[in-house]
Motif scaffolding. Structure first.
Motif, mmCIF file in Angstrom:
data_model
loop_
_atom_site.group_PDB
_atom_site.id
_atom_site.type_symbol
_atom_site.label_atom_id
_atom_site.label_comp_id
_atom_site.label_asym_id
_atom_site.label_seq_id
_atom_site.Cartn_x
_atom_site.Cartn_y
_atom_site.Cartn_z
ATOM 1 N N GLU A 157 38.501 40.906 8.282
ATOM 2 C CA GLU A 157 37.623 40.050 9.066
ATOM 3 C C GLU A 157 37.884 38.587 8.739
ATOM 4 O OE1 GLU A 157 35.549 40.975 11.382
ATOM 5 O OE2 GLU A 157 35.637 43.159 11.080
ATOM 6 N N PRO A 158 37.834 37.691 9.760
ATOM 7 C CA PRO A 158 37.951 36.251 9.475
ATOM 8 C C PRO A 158 36.813 35.797 8.583
ATOM 9 C CG PRO A 158 38.160 36.710 11.831
ATOM 10 C CD PRO A 158 37.665 37.969 11.192
ATOM 11 N N GLY B 11 43.554 20.971 5.195
ATOM 12 C CA GLY B 11 43.353 20.973 6.638
ATOM 13 C C GLY B 11 44.360 21.833 7.376
ATOM 14 N N ARG B 12 45.464 22.179 6.706
ATOM 15 C CA ARG B 12 46.458 23.046 7.343
ATOM 16 C C ARG B 12 46.090 24.521 7.232
ATOM 17 N NH1 ARG B 12 50.133 19.201 5.006
ATOM 18 N NH2 ARG B 12 50.709 20.609 3.302
ATOM 19 N N LEU B 13 45.028 24.820 6.487
ATOM 20 C CA LEU B 13 44.567 26.206 6.371
ATOM 21 C C LEU B 13 43.840 26.586 7.654
ATOM 22 C CD1 LEU B 13 44.311 28.654 4.418
ATOM 23 C CD2 LEU B 13 42.082 27.732 3.760
ATOM 24 N N LEU B 14 44.387 27.523 8.381
ATOM 25 C CA LEU B 14 43.826 27.926 9.669
ATOM 26 C C LEU B 14 42.665 28.886 9.514
ATOM 27 C CD1 LEU B 14 47.191 28.469 11.553
ATOM 28 C CD2 LEU B 14 45.613 26.563 11.849
ATOM 29 N N SER B 15 42.760 29.785 8.544
ATOM 30 C CA SER B 15 41.680 30.739 8.332
ATOM 31 C C SER B 15 41.857 31.489 7.019
ATOM 32 C CB SER B 15 41.634 31.761 9.476
ATOM 33 O OG SER B 15 40.528 32.650 9.333
ATOM 34 N N LEU B 16 40.747 31.992 6.527
ATOM 35 C CA LEU B 16 40.730 32.973 5.448
ATOM 36 C C LEU B 16 40.291 34.300 6.045
ATOM 37 C CD1 LEU B 16 38.891 30.738 2.825
ATOM 38 C CD2 LEU B 16 41.286 31.432 2.692
ATOM 39 N N PHE B 17 40.612 35.378 5.369
ATOM 40 C CA PHE B 17 40.223 36.710 5.821
ATOM 41 C C PHE B 17 39.779 37.524 4.603
ATOM 42 C CE2 PHE B 17 43.594 35.123 8.503
ATOM 43 C CZ PHE B 17 43.174 35.395 9.798
ATOM 44 N N SER C 22 42.990 39.671 13.279
ATOM 45 C CA SER C 22 42.438 40.531 12.223
ATOM 46 C C SER C 22 42.585 42.001 12.578
ATOM 47 C CB SER C 22 40.954 40.206 12.000
ATOM 48 O OG SER C 22 40.775 38.890 11.552
ATOM 49 N N GLN C 23 42.316 42.327 13.830
ATOM 50 C CA GLN C 23 42.428 43.715 14.278
ATOM 51 C C GLN C 23 43.884 44.184 14.252
ATOM 52 O OE1 GLN C 23 40.468 42.836 17.974
ATOM 53 N NE2 GLN C 23 38.525 43.740 17.326
ATOM 54 N N VAL C 24 44.803 43.283 14.629
ATOM 55 C CA VAL C 24 46.223 43.632 14.595
ATOM 56 C C VAL C 24 46.682 43.879 13.162
ATOM 57 C CG1 VAL C 24 48.555 42.763 15.009
ATOM 58 C CG2 VAL C 24 46.776 42.391 16.718
ATOM 59 N N SER D 259 37.910 35.510 20.203
ATOM 60 C CA SER D 259 38.575 34.726 19.162
ATOM 61 C C SER D 259 39.967 35.266 18.889
ATOM 62 C CB SER D 259 37.730 34.767 17.879
ATOM 63 O OG SER D 259 38.499 34.410 16.760
ATOM 64 N N GLY D 260 40.962 34.365 18.881
ATOM 65 C CA GLY D 260 42.308 34.772 18.527
ATOM 66 C C GLY D 260 42.405 35.263 17.104
ATOM 67 N N LEU D 261 41.583 34.687 16.207
ATOM 68 C CA LEU D 261 41.589 35.125 14.810
ATOM 69 C C LEU D 261 40.997 36.523 14.682
ATOM 70 C CD1 LEU D 261 40.570 31.886 12.873
ATOM 71 C CD2 LEU D 261 42.828 32.971 12.979
ATOM 72 N N LYS D 262 39.985 36.815 15.478
ATOM 73 C CA LYS D 262 39.420 38.162 15.463
ATOM 74 C C LYS D 262 40.458 39.168 15.951
ATOM 75 C CE LYS D 262 36.191 41.318 15.178
ATOM 76 N NZ LYS D 262 35.632 41.724 13.874
ATOM 77 N N ALA D 263 41.183 38.811 17.023
ATOM 78 C CA ALA D 263 42.234 39.691 17.535
ATOM 79 C C ALA D 263 43.333 39.878 16.501
ATOM 80 C CB ALA D 263 42.811 39.110 18.827
#
Length: 356
Positions: free
Chosen positions: A268-269, A307-313, A246-248, A240-244
């Motif tokens: 974490e996503p 809908g423009r929200l890509l992710s929460l963390f 998050s790590q960055v 997952s790009g979001l997981k990557a």
């Protein structure tokens, strides 16, 4: 953006990512370190600034500009007299060299790239050209990622200093570097020239191509699978790009917080915030900050904007606070994304005590 391949020979002919050299400088650990483990400015970093197109010589460059540019390439720390700047005939070139000198002096006075970066951001009056700040971020991030062997994390790191463009299709969110995408489209003049999506199968090519590596990143963290009788389940993607990302972000924040090896820090996503004691949030960009503020205050948010929200963390640091910090990432109305890594540093709860 799509997952179909294009000829590798075309990819190698494209212009290199101009900020990847700064990343490589940090990753090579060529800069000396200050007492707190931050990067001290030096000739190698300033030489890359001097090689930027904004300061490069052109056919119309006058003798004074040529002489100053050549002198600084030999010794980026060389003293620049006012009459040397004043003798440059072109006003834009004169201003660009003056900005470089001001930037160099302020950077040297701060002592480290990180201290200068925080100093500028905290001033509330950011007059430094964005490309200077992006070069700082890329160099620091290269140092932070110097031992990283994960191509997905390196590509995700580019979101911190390069504008991206999103394509949403069939439940997937594909993220491409805006400038790289424009270069590819201009070069190919057809749909056949769109970017490959980074995958385990082409990760080795990503490393091999180095500065010319142009790949889209799939920010889809979960895939919904429909079963019979209306049942469904969600599958978390292993790459997952979001997981990557998050790590960055965890590495980036940990570097500035100067966390110790035994200190737990994690990002974490998160599919949604279900916390009645929601206390603190940070938008990683202007769009998500406004959106999270409205959600926190209980104001109505329409479906298009949501809908423009890509992710929460979820950000956790037990040694600093027993309450999580929620983060958001959203694209603009035009489908672009400009992540602001400074938001994560400047908007932390007071008890986190970010020094520098």
């Amino acid at each position: 953006m799509h997952a179909e391949s294009v000829e590798s020979s075309k990819a190698l002919l494209l212009p290199a990512n101009p900020f990847h050299s700064f990343w490589q400088l940090g990753a090579s650990s060529a800069l000396s370190l200050g007492p707190q483990g931050w990067l001290c400015p030096g000739s190698a970093f300033l030489s890359l600034i001097l090689r930027r197109p904004e300061l490069a010589l052109v056919a119309e460059s006058c003798e004074a500009e040529i002489a100053l540019h050549q002198a600084l390439l030999i010794d980026p720390m060389a003293c620049v007299q006012p009459d040397q700047l004043g003798s440059i005939q072109d006003a834009d070139a004169r201003d660009n060299f003056a900005m470089f000198v001001d930037f160099r002096e302020a950077l040297l006075a701060a002592g480290t790239l990180e201290a200068y970066y925080l100093e500028v951001l905290r001033s509330g009056r950011v007059r430094v050209p964005p490309l200077f700040l992006d070069s700082l971020v890329a160099t620091v991030l290269g140092f932070v990622q110097r031992e990283t062997l994960d191509a997905f994390q390196v590509r995700a790191g580019q979101l911190l200093y390069r504008e991206q463009r999103l394509s949403l299709s069939e439940g997937r969110a594909l993220c491409a570097d805006s400038e790289a995408l424009d270069q590819r489209q201009a070069y190919a003049h057809s749909a056949a020239g769109l970017l490959d999506v980074l995958s385990p199968d082409n990760a080795a090519d990503f490393w091999r191509q180095g500065e010319s590596a142009l790949y889209a990143l799939d920010l889809t963290h979960e895939l919904s699978k429909e079963l019979v009788h209306g049942l469904s389940f969600k599958l978390t993607r292993s790459h997952s790009g979001l997981k990557a990302l998050s790590q960055v972000l965890t590495q980036w924040l940990g570097h500035f917080l100067q966390t110790q090896e035994n200190e737990s820090l994690s990002i974490e996503p998160l599919p949604q915030v279900d916390d009645s004691a929601w206390r603190w949030h940070i938008g990683l960009d202007a769009e998500s900050m406004s959106l999270l503020n409205d959600l926190y205050e209980g104001r109505a948010v329409d479906s298009v904007r949501l809908g423009r929200l890509l992710s929460l963390f979820r950000l956790d640091a037990p040694a600093r606070s027993d309450k999580p910090v929620y983060l958001g990432l959203a694209m603009r109305t035009d489908g672009s994304l400009r992540l602001k890594p400074q938001n994560l540093l400047l908007n932390l709860p007071p008890e986190w005590a970010l020094r520098g």
